[in-house]
Design a protein around this motif. Structure first.
Motif, PDB file in Angstrom:
ATOM      1  N   LYS A 124       0.807  -1.224   0.000  1.00  0.00           N
ATOM      2  CA  LYS A 124       0.000   0.000   0.000  1.00  0.00           C
ATOM      3  C   LYS A 124       0.839   1.272   0.000  1.00  0.00           C
ATOM      4  CE  LYS A 124      -0.278   0.385   4.991  1.00  0.00           C
ATOM      5  NZ  LYS A 124      -1.090   0.636   6.151  1.00  0.00           N
ATOM      6  N   TRP A 125       2.129   1.154   0.323  1.00  0.00           N
ATOM      7  CA  TRP A 125       2.955   2.344   0.486  1.00  0.00           C
ATOM      8  C   TRP A 125       3.203   3.068  -0.839  1.00  0.00           C
ATOM      9  CZ3 TRP A 125       2.603   3.519   5.214  1.00  0.00           C
ATOM     10  CH2 TRP A 125       2.641   2.557   6.208  1.00  0.00           C
ATOM     11  N   GLY A 126       3.464   2.339  -1.916  1.00  0.00           N
ATOM     12  CA  GLY A 126       3.744   2.974  -3.195  1.00  0.00           C
ATOM     13  C   GLY A 126       5.087   3.697  -3.200  1.00  0.00           C
ATOM     14  N   LEU A 127       5.506   4.123  -4.376  1.00  0.00           N
ATOM     15  CA  LEU A 127       6.796   4.816  -4.512  1.00  0.00           C
ATOM     16  C   LEU A 127       6.705   6.307  -4.185  1.00  0.00           C
ATOM     17  CD1 LEU A 127       8.259   3.232  -7.767  1.00  0.00           C
ATOM     18  CD2 LEU A 127       9.191   3.052  -5.464  1.00  0.00           C
ATOM     19  N   PHE A 171       3.745   8.727  -0.128  1.00  0.00           N
ATOM     20  CA  PHE A 171       4.017   9.277   1.194  1.00  0.00           C
ATOM     21  C   PHE A 171       5.320  10.074   1.158  1.00  0.00           C
ATOM     22  CE2 PHE A 171       1.268   5.698   1.858  1.00  0.00           C
ATOM     23  CZ  PHE A 171       0.412   6.103   2.888  1.00  0.00           C
ATOM     24  N   TYR A 172       5.299  11.198   1.861  1.00  0.00           N
ATOM     25  CA  TYR A 172       6.493  12.044   1.897  1.00  0.00           C
ATOM     26  C   TYR A 172       7.685  11.342   2.536  1.00  0.00           C
ATOM     27  CZ  TYR A 172       3.665  15.985   0.372  1.00  0.00           C
ATOM     28  OH  TYR A 172       2.867  16.820  -0.361  1.00  0.00           O
ATOM     29  N   ILE A 229       8.479   8.235   2.366  1.00  0.00           N
ATOM     30  CA  ILE A 229       9.087   7.298   1.401  1.00  0.00           C
ATOM     31  C   ILE A 229       9.890   8.075   0.355  1.00  0.00           C
ATOM     32  CG2 ILE A 229       8.606   5.631  -0.436  1.00  0.00           C
ATOM     33  CD1 ILE A 229       6.317   4.573   1.285  1.00  0.00           C
ATOM     34  N   ILE A 230       9.355   9.186  -0.098  1.00  0.00           N
ATOM     35  CA  ILE A 230      10.077  10.018  -1.064  1.00  0.00           C
ATOM     36  C   ILE A 230      11.391  10.503  -0.447  1.00  0.00           C
ATOM     37  CG2 ILE A 230      10.021  12.185  -2.379  1.00  0.00           C
ATOM     38  CD1 ILE A 230       6.923  11.729  -2.569  1.00  0.00           C
ATOM     39  N   THR A 231      11.334  10.904   0.828  1.00  0.00           N
ATOM     40  CA  THR A 231      12.542  11.347   1.529  1.00  0.00           C
ATOM     41  C   THR A 231      13.557  10.213   1.613  1.00  0.00           C
ATOM     42  OG1 THR A 231      11.213  12.906   2.826  1.00  0.00           O
ATOM     43  CG2 THR A 231      13.410  12.351   3.679  1.00  0.00           C
ATOM     44  N   LYS A 232      13.085   9.006   1.930  1.00  0.00           N
ATOM     45  CA  LYS A 232      13.995   7.853   1.982  1.00  0.00           C
ATOM     46  C   LYS A 232      14.616   7.576   0.621  1.00  0.00           C
ATOM     47  CE  LYS A 232      13.226   4.076   4.039  1.00  0.00           C
ATOM     48  NZ  LYS A 232      12.713   2.799   4.529  1.00  0.00           N
ATOM     49  N   GLU A 233      13.836   7.715  -0.435  1.00  0.00           N
ATOM     50  CA  GLU A 233      14.358   7.473  -1.781  1.00  0.00           C
ATOM     51  C   GLU A 233      15.455   8.482  -2.129  1.00  0.00           C
ATOM     52  OE1 GLU A 233      10.696   7.721  -3.948  1.00  0.00           O
ATOM     53  OE2 GLU A 233      10.139   5.658  -3.468  1.00  0.00           O
ATOM     54  N   ILE A 234      15.242   9.739  -1.779  1.00  0.00           N
ATOM     55  CA  ILE A 234      16.246  10.779  -2.062  1.00  0.00           C
ATOM     56  C   ILE A 234      17.523  10.513  -1.267  1.00  0.00           C
ATOM     57  CG2 ILE A 234      16.776  13.243  -1.778  1.00  0.00           C
ATOM     58  CD1 ILE A 234      13.735  13.737  -2.400  1.00  0.00           C
ATOM     59  N   ILE A 235      17.367  10.225   0.028  1.00  0.00           N
ATOM     60  CA  ILE A 235      18.544   9.958   0.867  1.00  0.00           C
ATOM     61  C   ILE A 235      19.270   8.706   0.373  1.00  0.00           C
ATOM     62  CG2 ILE A 235      19.323   9.326   3.193  1.00  0.00           C
ATOM     63  CD1 ILE A 235      17.056  11.121   4.273  1.00  0.00           C
ATOM     64  N   THR A 236      18.523   7.693  -0.053  1.00  0.00           N
ATOM     65  CA  THR A 236      19.140   6.473  -0.571  1.00  0.00           C
ATOM     66  C   THR A 236      19.951   6.769  -1.829  1.00  0.00           C
ATOM     67  OG1 THR A 236      17.400   5.085   0.376  1.00  0.00           O
ATOM     68  CG2 THR A 236      18.695   4.131  -1.425  1.00  0.00           C
ATOM     69  N   ILE A 272      13.550   7.289  10.051  1.00  0.00           N
ATOM     70  CA  ILE A 272      12.377   7.583   9.221  1.00  0.00           C
ATOM     71  C   ILE A 272      11.532   6.336   9.037  1.00  0.00           C
ATOM     72  CG2 ILE A 272      11.635   8.204   6.871  1.00  0.00           C
ATOM     73  CD1 ILE A 272      14.028  10.137   6.777  1.00  0.00           C
ATOM     74  N   SER A 273      12.166   5.183   8.845  1.00  0.00           N
ATOM     75  CA  SER A 273      11.427   3.928   8.654  1.00  0.00           C
ATOM     76  C   SER A 273      10.596   3.564   9.886  1.00  0.00           C
ATOM     77  CB  SER A 273      12.389   2.784   8.351  1.00  0.00           C
ATOM     78  OG  SER A 273      13.040   3.011   7.135  1.00  0.00           O
ATOM     79  N   VAL A 274      11.094   3.883  11.053  1.00  0.00           N
ATOM     80  CA  VAL A 274      10.384   3.549  12.286  1.00  0.00           C
ATOM     81  C   VAL A 274       9.251   4.541  12.539  1.00  0.00           C
ATOM     82  CG1 VAL A 274      10.601   3.393  14.806  1.00  0.00           C
ATOM     83  CG2 VAL A 274      12.354   2.377  13.336  1.00  0.00           C
ATOM     84  N   PHE A 275       9.521   5.851  12.429  1.00  0.00           N
ATOM     85  CA  PHE A 275       8.532   6.860  12.792  1.00  0.00           C
ATOM     86  C   PHE A 275       7.567   7.219  11.663  1.00  0.00           C
ATOM     87  CE2 PHE A 275      11.682   7.439  16.108  1.00  0.00           C
ATOM     88  CZ  PHE A 275      10.878   7.567  17.229  1.00  0.00           C
ATOM     89  N   LYS A 276       7.979   7.006  10.418  1.00  0.00           N
ATOM     90  CA  LYS A 276       7.157   7.323   9.250  1.00  0.00           C
ATOM     91  C   LYS A 276       6.502   8.714   9.355  1.00  0.00           C
ATOM     92  CE  LYS A 276       6.092   2.464   8.438  1.00  0.00           C
ATOM     93  NZ  LYS A 276       7.158   1.964   9.270  1.00  0.00           N
ATOM     94  N   PRO A 277       7.349   9.737   9.483  1.00  0.00           N
ATOM     95  CA  PRO A 277       6.793  11.100   9.620  1.00  0.00           C
ATOM     96  C   PRO A 277       6.250  11.605   8.281  1.00  0.00           C
ATOM     97  CG  PRO A 277       9.174  11.192   9.463  1.00  0.00           C
ATOM     98  CD  PRO A 277       8.795   9.734   9.484  1.00  0.00           C
ATOM     99  N   TRP A 278       5.664  12.766   8.299  1.00  0.00           N
ATOM    100  CA  TRP A 278       5.169  13.422   7.087  1.00  0.00           C
ATOM    101  C   TRP A 278       4.186  12.523   6.366  1.00  0.00           C
ATOM    102  CZ3 TRP A 278      10.721  12.475   6.522  1.00  0.00           C
ATOM    103  CH2 TRP A 278      11.473  13.311   7.315  1.00  0.00           C
TER     104      TRP A 278
END
Length: 163
Positions: free
Chosen positions: A80-83, A86-87, A89-96, A150-156
């Protein structure tokens, strides 16, 4: 596309966490080896530290990095998360992507350069290269720790879907 079952999701999430932990562990090991270089003047020991970093990068580093990205993409696409929903996930993608560039390009280059420079003697060029490597390894460790948080708290929250 069909979503993963709960059991499948747990297996993929477990693989993602393991690959991520290995990636963080390899990066922390890089930092430990870099700090160790500062505690010796023996050129052979320094070259051994740098060679160890290179081997780690070429084996566990690359495998964990690739495994983390693949499992992360699959988890995003097949749940359900998608690419881009959610903000966080987008933040994680940029940092990755930043971490990928740091690892595959810069840290790898400075490690090779350190091996080359340590072959001559420990001079100003080597010291400059070493501190550049160490600074970027510290940045990478920090960014990877932020990814875990970010993975634990899932902010934004979720992005607003425009139709």
């Amino acid at each position: 596309m069909k979503n993963l079952s709960l059991t499948q999701k747990k297996w993929w999430l477990s693989a993602h966490i393991l690959f991520s932990a290995i990636w963080l562990g390899v990066t922390v090991t890089f930092l430990i080896l870099c700090i160790s270089v500062l505690n010796t003047n023996d050129g052979q020991v320094i070259k051994a530290y740098y060679t160890s970093m290179l081997r780690l990068e070429q084996t566990a580093g690359r495998a964990s990095l690739i495994g983390t990205v693949i499992t992360g993409l699959l988890l995003s696409i097949l749940t359900k998360w998608g690419l881009f929903r959610f903000y966080w996930i987008i933040t994680k993608e940029i940092i990755t992507l930043i971490c990928l560039a740091l690892g595959f390009i810069f840290i790898y280059y400075w490690t090779l350069n350190g091996i080359h420079l340590s072959a001559d003697s420990i001079n100003e060029d080597f010291i400059t290269n070493h501190y550049q490597l160490m600074i970027w390894i510290i940045i990478q460790v920090s960014l990877l720790a932020i990814l875990f948080i970010i993975s634990v708290f899932k902010p934004w929250g979720q992005r607003i879907q425009r139709r």
